[in-house]
Each structure stands twice: as C-alpha cells, then as structure tokens.
Motif scaffolding. Structure first.
Motif, PDB file in Angstrom:
ATOM      1  N   LEU A 265      42.727  50.768  33.187  1.00 33.63           N
ATOM      2  CA  LEU A 265      43.088  50.540  32.233  1.00 33.63           C
ATOM      3  C   LEU A 265      42.269  48.587  33.364  1.00 33.63           C
ATOM      4  CD1 LEU A 265      43.841  49.081  29.809  1.00 33.63           C
ATOM      5  CD2 LEU A 265      46.030  48.643  31.263  1.00 33.63           C
ATOM      6  N   MET A 266      40.756  48.315  32.647  1.00 34.07           N
ATOM      7  CA  MET A 266      40.797  46.666  33.407  1.00 34.07           C
ATOM      8  C   MET A 266      41.375  45.938  32.125  1.00 34.07           C
ATOM      9  SD  MET A 266      37.516  48.460  34.720  1.00 34.07           S
ATOM     10  CE  MET A 266      37.784  49.645  35.803  1.00 34.07           C
ATOM     11  N   VAL A 267      40.172  44.583  33.013  1.00 35.06           N
ATOM     12  CA  VAL A 267      40.332  43.071  32.386  1.00 35.06           C
ATOM     13  C   VAL A 267      38.988  43.069  32.844  1.00 35.06           C
ATOM     14  CG1 VAL A 267      41.085  40.566  31.936  1.00 35.06           C
ATOM     15  CG2 VAL A 267      42.758  43.095  31.429  1.00 35.06           C
ATOM     16  N   ILE A 268      37.817  42.755  31.536  1.00 36.55           N
ATOM     17  CA  ILE A 268      36.640  42.311  31.267  1.00 36.55           C
ATOM     18  C   ILE A 268      36.632  40.691  31.138  1.00 36.55           C
ATOM     19  CG2 ILE A 268      34.307  42.758  31.196  1.00 36.55           C
ATOM     20  CD1 ILE A 268      35.550  45.975  31.046  1.00 36.55           C
ATOM     21  N   SER A 269      35.699  40.326  31.858  1.00 33.81           N
ATOM     22  CA  SER A 269      34.992  38.767  30.945  1.00 33.81           C
ATOM     23  C   SER A 269      34.464  38.758  30.730  1.00 33.81           C
ATOM     24  CB  SER A 269      34.929  37.376  33.019  1.00 33.81           C
ATOM     25  OG  SER A 269      33.135  38.368  33.124  1.00 33.81           O
ATOM     26  N   PRO A 270      34.288  37.896  29.140  1.00 27.60           N
ATOM     27  CA  PRO A 270      33.228  37.971  28.056  1.00 27.60           C
ATOM     28  C   PRO A 270      32.094  38.351  28.759  1.00 27.60           C
ATOM     29  CG  PRO A 270      34.754  35.879  27.785  1.00 27.60           C
ATOM     30  CD  PRO A 270      34.944  36.849  29.221  1.00 27.60           C
ATOM     31  N   ALA A 271      31.743  37.374  30.122  1.00 28.48           N
ATOM     32  CA  ALA A 271      30.261  37.869  31.298  1.00 28.48           C
ATOM     33  C   ALA A 271      29.927  39.154  31.143  1.00 28.48           C
ATOM     34  CB  ALA A 271      29.839  36.782  32.557  1.00 28.48           C
ATOM     35  N   GLY A 272      31.235  39.743  31.738  1.00 31.47           N
ATOM     36  CA  GLY A 272      31.369  41.679  32.021  1.00 31.47           C
ATOM     37  C   GLY A 272      31.735  41.891  32.785  1.00 31.47           C
ATOM     38  N   LYS A 273      32.582  41.020  34.104  1.00 31.23           N
ATOM     39  CA  LYS A 273      32.495  40.621  35.597  1.00 31.23           C
ATOM     40  C   LYS A 273      34.216  41.737  35.521  1.00 31.23           C
ATOM     41  CE  LYS A 273      33.603  37.960  39.202  1.00 31.23           C
ATOM     42  NZ  LYS A 273      33.030  36.375  39.693  1.00 31.23           N
ATOM     43  N   LEU A 274      34.156  42.162  36.233  1.00 29.30           N
ATOM     44  CA  LEU A 274      35.629  42.786  36.314  1.00 29.30           C
ATOM     45  C   LEU A 274      36.296  41.556  37.056  1.00 29.30           C
ATOM     46  CD1 LEU A 274      37.163  45.454  36.328  1.00 29.30           C
ATOM     47  CD2 LEU A 274      36.520  46.097  37.465  1.00 29.30           C
ATOM     48  N   GLN A 275      37.728  41.715  36.555  1.00 28.79           N
ATOM     49  CA  GLN A 275      38.830  40.584  36.760  1.00 28.79           C
ATOM     50  C   GLN A 275      40.633  41.119  37.625  1.00 28.79           C
ATOM     51  OE1 GLN A 275      38.043  37.444  36.407  1.00 28.79           O
ATOM     52  NE2 GLN A 275      36.674  38.399  35.871  1.00 28.79           N
ATOM     53  N   TRP A 276      40.569  42.531  37.031  1.00 25.61           N
ATOM     54  CA  TRP A 276      41.538  42.954  37.174  1.00 25.61           C
ATOM     55  C   TRP A 276      41.032  45.065  37.149  1.00 25.61           C
ATOM     56  CZ3 TRP A 276      44.895  46.230  34.504  1.00 25.61           C
ATOM     57  CH2 TRP A 276      45.942  46.945  35.404  1.00 25.61           C
ATOM     58  N   SER A 277      42.238  46.186  38.230  1.00 19.71           N
ATOM     59  CA  SER A 277      41.688  47.015  37.651  1.00 19.71           C
ATOM     60  C   SER A 277      43.138  47.836  37.968  1.00 19.71           C
ATOM     61  CB  SER A 277      40.202  48.024  37.747  1.00 19.71           C
ATOM     62  OG  SER A 277      41.071  49.143  37.890  1.00 19.71           O
ATOM     63  N   SER A 278      43.089  48.755  36.916  1.00 16.46           N
ATOM     64  CA  SER A 278      44.986  49.102  37.704  1.00 16.46           C
ATOM     65  C   SER A 278      44.248  50.604  38.871  1.00 16.46           C
ATOM     66  CB  SER A 278      45.224  50.638  36.185  1.00 16.46           C
ATOM     67  OG  SER A 278      44.373  51.333  35.771  1.00 16.46           O
ATOM     68  N   LYS A 279      42.898  50.596  38.746  1.00 19.10           N
ATOM     69  CA  LYS A 279      42.382  51.042  39.970  1.00 19.10           C
ATOM     70  C   LYS A 279      42.822  52.692  40.349  1.00 19.10           C
ATOM     71  CE  LYS A 279      42.430  47.420  42.675  1.00 19.10           C
ATOM     72  NZ  LYS A 279      42.539  45.750  43.882  1.00 19.10           N
ATOM     73  N   ASN A 280      43.393  53.610  39.398  1.00 17.98           N
ATOM     74  CA  ASN A 280      43.912  54.539  39.245  1.00 17.98           C
ATOM     75  C   ASN A 280      42.529  55.460  39.434  1.00 17.98           C
ATOM     76  OD1 ASN A 280      44.602  53.798  36.863  1.00 17.98           O
ATOM     77  ND2 ASN A 280      44.254  55.423  36.025  1.00 17.98           N
ATOM     78  N   GLY A 281      42.943  56.940  38.852  1.00 21.27           N
ATOM     79  CA  GLY A 281      42.096  58.179  38.681  1.00 21.27           C
ATOM     80  C   GLY A 281      41.961  59.062  37.792  1.00 21.27           C
ATOM     81  N   GLY A 282      41.118  59.487  37.939  1.00 21.35           N
ATOM     82  CA  GLY A 282      41.575  61.331  36.900  1.00 21.35           C
ATOM     83  C   GLY A 282      41.727  61.781  35.628  1.00 21.35           C
ATOM     84  N   GLY A 283      40.912  60.275  34.903  1.00 17.56           N
ATOM     85  CA  GLY A 283      41.262  60.942  33.513  1.00 17.56           C
ATOM     86  C   GLY A 283      40.070  61.394  33.045  1.00 17.56           C
TER      87      GLY A 283
END
Length: 318
Positions: A265-283
């Motif tokens: 799960l991520m939060v991405i700015s209008p410019a496409g820059k990553l702001q936050w991520s749950s940092k998990n994987g395996g999906g």
C-alpha cells in the motif's frame, strides 16, 4: 411479487444458504474486542483470512447457480432468504444486496484475474444482523407500502429499518458504487445507505478525497464503521467509528493511495513521487486490501495476510 428482473453473470454471488455458511451468524455475535481500538460488539463481524476462503469456496460452489436476479424492489413487496434468488444486483454486476437468515448485506465482487478458484471473492461492505436468529430463519427484506425498508425475522421481530415510513419511498435499488438507494415516484432520492466499496485490489488506486468503508450493525451489539481515507491534504488514514487509529503522516495535497502488484500500500504525490509505503512484499495481482480487518491479503487457499494497519487488531488475520 412485482420485481423487475435482469440477467445475472456475477460469479461471486451466492444463495442465502451459501452466504449463511460462509458468514456464521453465531460468529457475528462473538465478543471479539480490540484493546487498541476499544471496539466490541459489531466488531466481531470482521472476517478472518479463513472466512475469505470460505466465501470464495461458497462463491465457486454456486457459480452459475442463479440464472436471474432482481434489479429493484418495489413498494408493497419483499424478498425472503428462502427464495431461489434472495438478492438485488447492480447494473454493473459488481454489487448485490442479499438477504440471508438473520441478516441482510451488500456484497462487493472482487475480480482477481490470476487467482484461479479465488478469482471472484464476495466481500460484505454493509451488514445488518441479529446474532440470535436461527440458521433456518426465513428472514425477510421488505419495502412496505408506507415506504419503510425493513429486515425482519420470520417471527416478525425487527432487525433493522430505514425509518422512512411516510416519506414516499417506492423503489429500492443497489447502485453501481454499492449504495442502497430508495427513490420516490418521481425518481428523487428518499434515503440511501451510504455503502460503497470496502476493498481495493492490486493495481488500483484510491484517489484523493475518496475512502473505502465497511459498516455493520448488530441487534444488541451496536454499530461499527471502519474506513481507509485518502484525504485531500495528502494523508492516508484508517479510522474506527470516526476515530483515526493510524495515518501515514504524509502531507502532499492531492496525493493518492495505490495497492501494488507486490501487495504494498503506497501514497503517491501528484508528481508521481512515493510519499509512504507499507514496505511489505509477497503479493501479486491476486492481492487486496480489506477495510473491515485493515489487512492486505492474498487470494489463495489460506487468504494469506501480508500486512495489517499498525496499531489495530480488528480480527484474526491468520
């Protein structure tokens, strides 16, 4: 019974018996509580990963078993849980309003393209129930002639109603966004449930100023509402009964949330820059975020959970 009808192709929908099997009324009444959120009662409705599996199995078993489904319920008519077709379906076939023994619920169809047997999952987004009602109860969803929409047990005991008597309600439908809508003879909205999508699947976004929601009411149990909200100020937040219990602390206005094919799960700015991520994987593409439990899970035999909103404990995830 005067009900308009239309073709049904939604694999995820199931008969009243299947819904009842997948979602135990007894389980609804169990006092699961969260120390972190202080929630009780209706919070026990939150589904575990195992229940995701049961829903999927039931959906598969009843795939193709219902040739037609109602599109609307008109005044002075009802639908009973014992009926061959105990539901209303949205025109886009993504949502259904189903009556089951002791409950009525809105189901969201999750279409996961590479999940094989679990490619269609039906997840409740809005639920009213009475946990003490018998499994064999012929529960009724009725739009009375006076315009009140109600769910009643076979005995006549009230489980829930819209409190719209005398307001001119003539027809109830389930919208393409999952909202139960009552309209009058002129087509104006008299009442609506406010229900909507509760889950986000991989490779999809939650736009700014939008939210996912799960809502449940149980007789004698109270109400629970959980939300994942993408605020216009750029913050992603998870709330229980209106209280924010976690947020991403991101601050770029207009940002959106996204669930990646890695299950992050991520939060991405209008410019496409990553702001936050749950940092998990395996999906994978077969991954979804479930608002009722605050978890990201994989649609597989175990409904494998790979991340949970920090500081929450809304139900079993394993």
């Amino acid at each position: 019974m005067r009900i308009s009808r239309r073709s049904l192709k939604l694999k995820a929908l199931m008969s009243a018996t299947a819904v009842a099997t997948a979602l135990s009324v007894a389980a609804l009444a169990s006092p699961t509580a969260s120390a972190e959120t202080g929630t009780t009662g209706a919070s026990s409705y939150v589904r575990s990963a195992a229940e995701h599996h049961r829903l999927s199995a039931a959906a598969k078993a009843f795939d193709g078993g219902i040739p037609q489904a109602p599109a609307s319920l008109t005044a002075c008519n009802n639908i009973k849980s014992s009926a061959q077709i105990p539901l209303l379906v949205s025109t886009n076939e993504s949502y259904a309003f189903v009556v089951t023994p002791g409950a009525a619920m809105v189901l969201q169809d999750l279409r996961l393209p590479n999940a094989a047997d679990y490619g269609d999952l039906a997840l409740p987004t809005w639920v009213v129930f009475n946990g003490s009602t018998s499994w064999e109860d012929d529960t009724m969803l009725a739009l009375y002639c006076n315009g009140d929409l109600a769910v009643r047990a076979q005995s006549g005991a009230l489980i829930w109603h819209s409190n719209t008597a005398g307001k001119g309600g003539k027809k109830v439908t389930i919208s393409n966004s999952g909202n139960i809508v009552m309209t009058n003879a002129a087509g104006a909205v008299v009442w609506q449930s406010g229900s909507r999508a509760e889950a986000l699947t991989a490779n999809h976004i939650l736009p700014s100023n939008q939210f996912l929601q799960f809502w449940a009411y149980g007789v004698g149990e109270g109400t629970q509402q959980t939300r994942l909200s993408m605020y216009t100020n750029g913050d992603l937040a998870f709330s229980v009964n209106g209280k924010v219990v976690w947020h991403s602390k991101t601050k770029v206005p207009g940002s959106h949330a996204a669930l990646t094919t890695r299950g992050q799960l991520m939060v991405i700015s209008p410019a496409g820059k990553l702001q936050w991520s749950s940092k998990n994987g395996g999906g994978s593409l077969n991954t979804a975020f479930d608002t009722s439990s605050g978890t990201i899970f994989v649609a597989d035999d175990d409904g494998t959970p790979i991340w949970q909103v920090p500081g929450t404990n809304l139900g079993e995830v394993g």
